[in-house]
Design a protein around this motif. Structure first.
Motif: not given
Length: 378
Positions: A25, A29, A285, A289, A360-362, A367
């Motif tokens: 995953e 991402r 990740y 994040g 989900d850090y998008a 960021s």
């Protein structure tokens, strides 16, 4: 961001590493699924064999949804490094052929002295320099405090594919001696990767003394059957020999002030877990994040990173210890081999593959990493 690599350039080859569960995953991402799959070994499965080469068990890459003994994403370490480098080189400063020699931190930053003589100041320093992390020793203490030897030594190196290997991994284990030999395919069909292991209660060979390592490997693998003599015959002409102890890193904290550790430097689960690369990818990740979500405040970001990752890491380390124990020599004083058929083990594997919440850090503000955030690698 600055990445410091002590090697003069990206290192090709290396061990085949796997991505399972939540690690896949993360790759998706990052937008790297296609590139990673294009570079994978494309191994169809594995056979365990006896000394005569007769098949005992069969494992397929599609087993367990691609998260089994042979993962559907399996890639050489060097090929994964190339994919990551190609994806980040335009926005990241890479410094090859250097390493951190000294550092001193205060409330506002970290002063770094490089082995090449350069002096710079950074906001954060992340150590991703492996089992024998020099940064960990500088900041947290000597290796002996954190490295746990699991009683085995592992070597791998590439050899000519003179064995007719075609997309299938072959593994031979000698239960009486605790030794094993493995041969796996790689993308280059003219080559293959050999992997040899033996039991050892201790390990006192310098991890950079290749000549001594080869002497040790020959001594300990002599007399093992199957294809072992043919694999040892290529020991002196292989371009990418590697040998080290099978070990874990166990720490109460992975950060101190403005310095944190990642991957094997912080929480090596050993090759016996099959999850070292997955832990590193997921850890990177989550670390990035959580730092972004905390406004790049190291105390808050590092604490959240450790809280999210701890249970996931511990499950993978437990699998590594169990697999190492299952390969130990038998005898009156030996611990009983683990029973891998119970529901408890299926639960443990589930936690080791998917046992971390992956936010989900998008959309998190800030960021992108601050300009001063060096990462050291082995």
């Amino acid at each position: 961001m600055t990445v410091v690599e002590r090697a003069p350039e990206l290192r090709p080859g290396g061990q085949a590493v796997d991505a399972r569960g939540i690690a896949k995953e993360v790759i998706g991402r990052m937008g790297l699924d296609s590139a990673v799959r294009a570079a994978r070994t494309d191994t169809a499965g594995a056979y365990t064999v006896d000394a005569d080469g007769q098949v005992l068990e069969t494992f397929r890459a599609e087993d367990d949804g691609g998260d089994g003994y042979i993962a559907d994403i399996e890639i050489l370490r060097g090929d994964l490094s190339q994919v990551l480098y190609d994806a980040t080189r335009d926005g990241v400063e890479y410094v090859f052929g250097d390493r951190i020699a000294q550092l001193a931190q205060d409330a506002d930053g970290v002063d770094v002295v490089f082995a090449g003589g350069d002096r710079r100041r950074f906001e954060l320093v992340i150590g991703a320099d492996g089992l024998h992390s020099a940064l960990r020793a500088m900041v947290f203490g000597p290796h002996e405090r954190f490295v746990r030897h699991l009683g085995h030594v592992l070597a791998f190196y590439s050899v000519p594919n003179e064995f007719g290997l075609d997309r299938w991994l072959l593994e031979y284990q000698d239960q009486e001696s605790g030794r094993s030999a493995l041969l796996r395919p790689i993308q280059d069909a003219t080559r293959a990767m050999a992997m040899l292991s033996f039991t050892s209660p201790g390990f006192d060979v310098d991890h950079r003394d290749v000549a001594a390592q080869k002497v040790l490997l020959r001594e300990r693998m002599t007399g093992l059957g199957w294809l072992t003599p043919d694999l040892l015959a290529h020991l002196d002409d292989t371009p990418d020999f590697y040998l080290d102890q099978v070990a874990q890193v166990v720490m109460e904290r992975w950060s101190k002030g403005r310095v944190a550790l990642l991957g094997d430097a912080a929480f090596s689960s050993s090759p016996m877990s099959g999850q070292g690369t997955g832990l590193a990818l997921v850890g990177a990740y989550v670390l990035a994040g959580e730092l972004a979500a905390a406004g790049w405040d190291p105390a808050a970001g590092f604490a959240r990173y450790e809280a999210r990752m701890r249970s996931y890491v511990e499950a993978n380390q437990e699998i590594g210890r169990l697999n190492a124990r299952s390969r130990d020599l038998s005898g009156p004083d030996a611990e009983p081999a683990p029973d891998f058929t119970g529901e408890w083990f299926a639960d443990l594997v589930g936690r080791a593959i998917n046992g971390v919440e992956l936010p989900d850090y998008a959309g998190v503000p800030g960021s992108a990493a601050p300009a001063g955030a060096p990462i050291t690698s082995p």
